[in-house]
Design a protein around this motif. Structure first.
Motif, PDB file in Angstrom:
ATOM      1  N   GLN A 303       0.842  -1.188   0.000  1.00 52.89           N
ATOM      2  CA  GLN A 303       0.000   0.000   0.000  1.00 52.89           C
ATOM      3  C   GLN A 303       0.870   1.227   0.000  1.00 52.89           C
ATOM      4  O   GLN A 303       2.029   1.192   0.407  1.00 52.89           O
ATOM      5  N   TYR A 305       0.736   5.771   0.159  1.00 54.80           N
ATOM      6  CA  TYR A 305       0.054   7.075   0.148  1.00 54.80           C
ATOM      7  C   TYR A 305       1.008   8.066  -0.480  1.00 54.80           C
ATOM      8  O   TYR A 305       2.112   8.269   0.013  1.00 54.80           O
ATOM      9  N   PHE A 318      -4.368   7.117  -1.675  1.00 52.66           N
ATOM     10  CA  PHE A 318      -3.990   5.979  -0.850  1.00 52.66           C
ATOM     11  C   PHE A 318      -4.421   4.739  -1.617  1.00 52.66           C
ATOM     12  O   PHE A 318      -5.614   4.507  -1.807  1.00 52.66           O
ATOM     13  N   ARG A 329      -8.168  -1.123  -3.051  1.00 51.19           N
ATOM     14  CA  ARG A 329      -8.870   0.050  -2.532  1.00 51.19           C
ATOM     15  C   ARG A 329      -8.113   1.280  -2.989  1.00 51.19           C
ATOM     16  O   ARG A 329      -6.887   1.314  -2.925  1.00 51.19           O
ATOM     17  N   LYS A 331      -8.290   5.309  -2.125  1.00 44.93           N
ATOM     18  CA  LYS A 331      -8.949   6.360  -1.330  1.00 44.93           C
ATOM     19  C   LYS A 331      -8.288   7.672  -1.705  1.00 44.93           C
ATOM     20  O   LYS A 331      -7.073   7.761  -1.754  1.00 44.93           O
ATOM     21  N   ARG A 333      -7.609  11.616  -0.979  1.00 47.65           N
ATOM     22  CA  ARG A 333      -7.701  12.722  -0.036  1.00 47.65           C
ATOM     23  C   ARG A 333      -8.052  13.933  -0.890  1.00 47.65           C
ATOM     24  O   ARG A 333      -7.180  14.554  -1.507  1.00 47.65           O
ATOM     25  N   PHE A 337     -13.187  18.422  -0.455  1.00 44.37           N
ATOM     26  CA  PHE A 337     -14.038  17.754   0.527  1.00 44.37           C
ATOM     27  C   PHE A 337     -13.671  18.210   1.936  1.00 44.37           C
ATOM     28  O   PHE A 337     -14.533  18.538   2.748  1.00 44.37           O
ATOM     29  N   ILE A 338     -12.364  18.260   2.179  1.00 45.90           N
ATOM     30  CA  ILE A 338     -11.913  18.628   3.517  1.00 45.90           C
ATOM     31  C   ILE A 338     -12.154  20.113   3.776  1.00 45.90           C
ATOM     32  O   ILE A 338     -12.575  20.503   4.858  1.00 45.90           O
TER      33      ILE A 338
ATOM     34  N   LEU B  59      -5.346  11.857   6.645  1.00 42.15           N
ATOM     35  CA  LEU B  59      -6.388  11.063   6.020  1.00 42.15           C
ATOM     36  C   LEU B  59      -6.778   9.916   6.935  1.00 42.15           C
ATOM     37  O   LEU B  59      -5.937   9.357   7.623  1.00 42.15           O
ATOM     38  N   ILE B  60      -8.072   9.589   6.933  1.00 42.38           N
ATOM     39  CA  ILE B  60      -8.497   8.318   7.512  1.00 42.38           C
ATOM     40  C   ILE B  60      -9.072   7.508   6.368  1.00 42.38           C
ATOM     41  O   ILE B  60     -10.013   7.947   5.717  1.00 42.38           O
ATOM     42  N   SER B  61      -8.490   6.370   6.088  1.00 41.66           N
ATOM     43  CA  SER B  61      -9.085   5.541   5.034  1.00 41.66           C
ATOM     44  C   SER B  61      -9.620   4.281   5.673  1.00 41.66           C
ATOM     45  O   SER B  61      -8.958   3.649   6.482  1.00 41.66           O
ATOM     46  N   ILE B  88      -7.178   3.171   8.497  1.00 42.71           N
ATOM     47  CA  ILE B  88      -5.773   3.550   8.434  1.00 42.71           C
ATOM     48  C   ILE B  88      -5.669   5.050   8.616  1.00 42.71           C
ATOM     49  O   ILE B  88      -6.303   5.824   7.894  1.00 42.71           O
ATOM     50  N   HIS B  90      -3.389   8.345   8.626  1.00 39.76           N
ATOM     51  CA  HIS B  90      -2.114   8.947   8.229  1.00 39.76           C
ATOM     52  C   HIS B  90      -1.962  10.237   9.022  1.00 39.76           C
ATOM     53  O   HIS B  90      -2.787  11.137   8.908  1.00 39.76           O
ATOM     54  N   GLU B 126     -14.224  12.785   7.781  1.00 41.27           N
ATOM     55  CA  GLU B 126     -13.589  11.540   7.334  1.00 41.27           C
ATOM     56  C   GLU B 126     -14.265  10.341   7.990  1.00 41.27           C
ATOM     57  O   GLU B 126     -14.473   9.308   7.364  1.00 41.27           O
TER      58      GLU B 126
END
Lengths: 371, 176, 356
Positions: A303, A305, A318, A329, A331, A333, A337-338, B59-61, B88, B90, B126
């Motif tokens: 994996q 990031y 990610f 998967r 994902k 960031r 959105f944030i 990030l939270i995945s 996960i 970060h 998140e």
């Protein structure tokens, strides 16, 4: 005796001229003063992450385009870097240079939209068209390179779909010369306009600690006075070779971290992008842009990031691989959105008209918010 | 600037059993497995100790590990019985510029974990997304609602590997 | 006077008065069409565009096509609206702005109603528009409309005050509130009120700077009264969608539209009638030179239209250049700057005219 007043709940959107897409803001008002703002999102949700799990790594690139559709090149940039790291590919110099050039052009184009639409939000229509005139020339450059104007599918894992055409460098340099005039024009017409400053300075102040706590990144974080740019702080691609500054908000017209700072930081960033572009266009080496494209993309289990400095903020991917042709998967960031998460915090106590000023200044793209 | 190994040792010392193991992924980025019940404590430690100061949650995945027993139904659809979901985290420090990856593994039957949104406001949305997509329940979350899917979506959690589209949603046919 | 001529022609005062009252409409409707076209072209050229180019030569038929479209559109009335008010509001809005034209002299040969309190009359009837906007906002049963209507009521009522203070200043200087008298006396450029008016003596020169201030105040506050940028807060597109006329469509919307452009022209000619000699030519008349007396009113009408259009152009110019103010800033400009300035201006002018 106290008079009981009733709060009014105003629904802004999903269809509203200045929510920049299909965003619904549930605004609680006391007269014209905002008590609370609740964003409701998901109107544009199209299961990007679910789609990714059913597709091979190169097939995902067109979907990545559609995240932040105003900065498609940069979304691809971040994604291909992530997959290349998973595979352990090193791409040729020429590819790196072209990617940086495209990325920075895309940054200018994205900031032009941000600035122009912000002008409209505040009520100044004319700067918008000046900005779009120049954005159009950038899109023309993209078009002669890859044939598409909005969603490019240009950067591939390990290379590029096309080399740049022979007169690209000349046209790009001509554009940069003219573009400096546009920046001056926009500054005169909008940035230093008394009414514009009145509307945006000291509105929606975002202190730096709050910003970090909310995960704000990119221009919005820098406007709060934090010198944080992934291009410098966690360099990727070949950004460590170029000489450019990171502008930070100084509160020239009001307080550090207000809407005017967030607007003006984008103007300054365009100037810095021009610097990078001038250097990159001069240094670009010869080479083959497709020689390292792998025939079969099947990363080992693991994996990763990775993150890049998207025009909107820190764009991270990610990716979890279980060793198959498809990722297990993905994902994203998504900076928009944030950033949208802080709307409620920023709007409290302001007037209705300020919602627009604040929403415009954090510059969101709903394609990325809803994914 | 501290390497993840050093931080792992410190955490191990501080929390003992709650820190399970460290694992390297492909690029030698270390990931620290944390007991679900301890995540809030560990996060608080990482945020509040000036030595580490992980002030930025990147990030939270959430992901479905798809490691349960695959049960295939007659119509070809399948579900996983048992197995785990993972979260996960970060983390990053803007002052020390070091990064850390934490992992929490939850049983699929009862995926409940303490929310960290009091430490990082960013975690609010998140975690809502993780709840919406994978179905992890965050305890003590201020406003745990669906975020991207419709509020009245009752057909499950779309990012689980055994998710199946419903036939109808509010009278509208879903599969095209 | 056209009225007298009509009475002589028809022999019935009522019929003559009726025809007399329709005449401005014959001017306003084509003007509105032209102003919309002008607005598009002005904005387009300011923004590096061409504007409408397809329909007719340089798109001159575009607004006519638009009107045809508006006429054919379905007249949508939402089920929860207050129907009588919803229906009356656009009519009242247009009536308010049309009534203002009654007291405005178009040329020395035509004024709708030669009333002595003309200026006060205009200030009074343009307040009717407030009632119309509030009605529209309330009857629409839409929060955006209501917010827009409340904003515009506050705005128009506030900005009446500096306008009236400037009108008082004019009264002190000229002793007349009759626009016809005012226009008739400002026979050449040196007798325009902005250059001291048609009085005699040294006061005429002393008040010139104050007249200029008065004109600027008047222009700004009339701009706010007609809801144009930077004061277009009631219909602030990016915040309130379209403000009080969000729910209107088809002909009712067209009425508001017409009222807006009629209003723009009304305040423009008002400013020019007070300060810039109204329909009077700045230089003299060709009709006088060649001795054709019936040419003079036509020339006067031309000057009237040119001056009005100039101010309409300035309004458009401002609209496409400036951003929009916020509600509190708008009120601040009115109460903290315009009103004190106009009061001081009034007192100084009164002092100069009366005491010395």
């Amino acid at each position: 005796m106290s008079v009981k007043t009733e709060h009014m709940v105003l629904n802004m959107g999903p269809q509203h001229p200045s929510t920049h897409g299909v965003l619904r803001l549930e605004v609680e008002l006391d007269g014209e003063i905002i008590i609370d703002v609740k964003p409701h999102i998901g109107y544009l949700h199209r299961c990007f992450e679910k789609h990714c799990e059913a597709m091979t790594y190169p097939q995902i690139i067109p979907y990545v385009d559609r995240l932040d559709y105003l900065a498609s090149m940069y979304n691809e940039f971040g994604y291909v870097i992530a997959v290349e790291k998973l595979l352990g590919i090193k791409v040729p110099e020429r590819v790196e240079y072209i990617r940086v050039i495209m990325g920075e052009f895309q940054r200018i184009a994205s900031h032009l939209v941000a600035i122009g639409t912000y002008g409209i939000d505040i009520g100044a229509f004319t700067p918008f068209l000046y900005c779009f005139r120049d954005r159009e020339r950038i899109l023309n450059l993209f078009e002669i390179t890859c044939g598409a104007r909005l969603l490019y599918n240009y950067m591939w894992v390990g290379g590029l779909s096309h080399d740049i055409p022979p007169d690209f460098v000349r046209l790009a340099k001509e554009f940069l010369v003219d573009f400096k005039k546009t920046i001056a024009e926009v500054n005169n017409l909008l940035s230093y306009n008394k009414i514009f400053v009145e509307r945006t300075a000291n509105v929606g102040i975002l202190p730096v600690e709050t910003a970090i706590n909310y995960g704000i990144s990119g221009p919005n974080l820098r406007a709060s006075g934090m010198k944080w740019d992934i291009r410098k702080d966690d360099p990727y691609s070949i950004y460590d070779r170029f000489d450019f500054d990171i502008p930070v908000g100084e509160g020239l017209r009001g307080t550090v971290g207000d809407c005017w700072d967030r607007y003006y930081i984008r103007v300054l960033e365009m100037v810095e992008s021009v610097k990078i572009l001038e250097q990159a266009l001069d240094q670009i080496p010869e080479g083959n842009v497709q020689e390292t494209i792998p025939k079969r993309i099947k990363p080992a289990e693991g994996q990763i990031y990775t993150r890049v400095e998207n025009p909107k903020g820190e764009l991270g991917y990610f990716i979890v691989s279980k060793g198959g042709l498809q990722p297990h998967r993905v994902k994203v960031r998504a900076p928009s959105f944030i950033h949208l998460g802080i709307m409620g915090e920023l709007c409290k106590g302001h007037l209705v008209a300020d919602i627009i000023a604040i929403l415009g200044s954090i510059d969101i793209v709903l394609g990325e918010v809803d994914r | 600037m501290k390497t993840p190994e050093v931080i792992f040792e410190a955490l191990k010392q501080h929390f003992g059993e709650a820190i399970l193991a460290q694992q390297a992924n492909v690029l030698n980025e270390f990931m620290i497995d944390v007991e679900p019940s301890a995540i809030k404590k560990v996060s608080f430690f990482l945020v509040s100790e000036p030595e580490y100061n992980f002030d930025n949650l990147i990030l939270i995945s959430a992901l479905d590990d798809a490691n349960g027993k695959k049960v295939i139904a007659e119509d070809g659809s399948f579900i996983f019985e048992g197995g785990t979901l993972s979260l996960i985290y970060h983390l990053e420090s803007t002052t020390h510029k070091h990064r850390l990856v934490l992992r929490v593994t939850l049983p699929k039957e009862k995926p409940e974990v303490e929310s960290v949104s009091q430490l990082w406001q960013h975690a609010d949305w998140e975690e809502r997304e993780a709840y919406d997509m994978i179905g992890i329940v965050f305890l003590n979350h201020p406003d745990l609602r669906r975020i991207l899917m419709p509020y009245d979506w009752d057909a499950g959690y779309p990012l689980r590997k055994d998710y199946k589209n419903p036939e109808f949603y509010q009278g509208m046919k879903v599969p095209y | 006077m056209i009225y007298n001529f009509l009475v002589d022609l028809i022999g019935n005062e009522a019929v003559a008065a009726f025809i007399n009252s329709i005449i401005p409409l014959l001017f306003i409707v084509p003007f509105a069409l032209f102003a919309v076209y002008l607005e598009r072209k002005v904005s387009a050229h300011m923004q590096d565009r061409l504007g409408p180019m397809i329909t007719g030569w340089h798109g001159w038929l575009q607004t006519i096509a638009d009107i045809l479209k508006l006429l054919q559109k379905e007249d949508i009335t939402a089920s929860k609206t207050d129907k009588p008010l919803f229906f009356i509001a656009p009519i009242l809005a247009f009536t308010g702005s049309y009534m203002a034209f009654a007291a405005i002299p178009f040329s020395s040969a035509y004024i709708g109603a030669n009333i002595d309190l003309g200026l006060i009359f205009i200030a009074a009837v343009s307040s009717l528009v407030v009632a119309a906007l509030l009605m529209a906002g309330w009857a629409s049963n839409n929060k955006y409309s209501l917010l827009g209507a409340m904003r515009s009521a506050a705005q128009i009522v506030s900005y009446e005050i500096p306008t009236i203070l400037v009108i008082l200043t004019i009264l002190v200087v000229t002793g007349s509130l009759n626009l016809y008298t005012l226009s008739e006396n400002q026979t050449n450029i040196f007798k325009w009120l902005i250059f001291g008016g048609y009085g005699e003596g040294w006061q005429k020169f002393a008040i010139i700077p104050f007249m200029m201030v008065g004109m600027v105040v008047m222009f700004i506050s009339t701009l706010a009264e007609v809801n144009r940028t930077p004061f277009d807060i009631p219909e602030a597109e990016s915040e309130l969608v379209a403000g009080f006329h969000t729910e209107y469509s088809g002909m009712k919307f067209a009425m508001f539209f017409l009222a807006e452009y009629a209003n723009m022209f009304a305040v423009s000619v008002l400013v020019s009638a007070i300060f810039l000699g109204g329909y009077q030519s700045p230089f003299g008349y060709i009709g006088d030179v060649i001795g054709v007396s019936w040419l003079i009113p036509i020339e006067q009408f031309m000057w009237f239209a040119v001056k009005g259009l100039f101010f309409v152009f300035v309004q458009m110019w401002l609209r496409w250049t400036l951003p929009r103010l916020r509600v509190d800033q708008l009120m601040e400009i009115c109460w903290k700057y315009l009103i004190p300035i106009s009061i001081a201006n009034f007192l100084i002018v009164a002092f100069l005219m009366v005491l010395l």
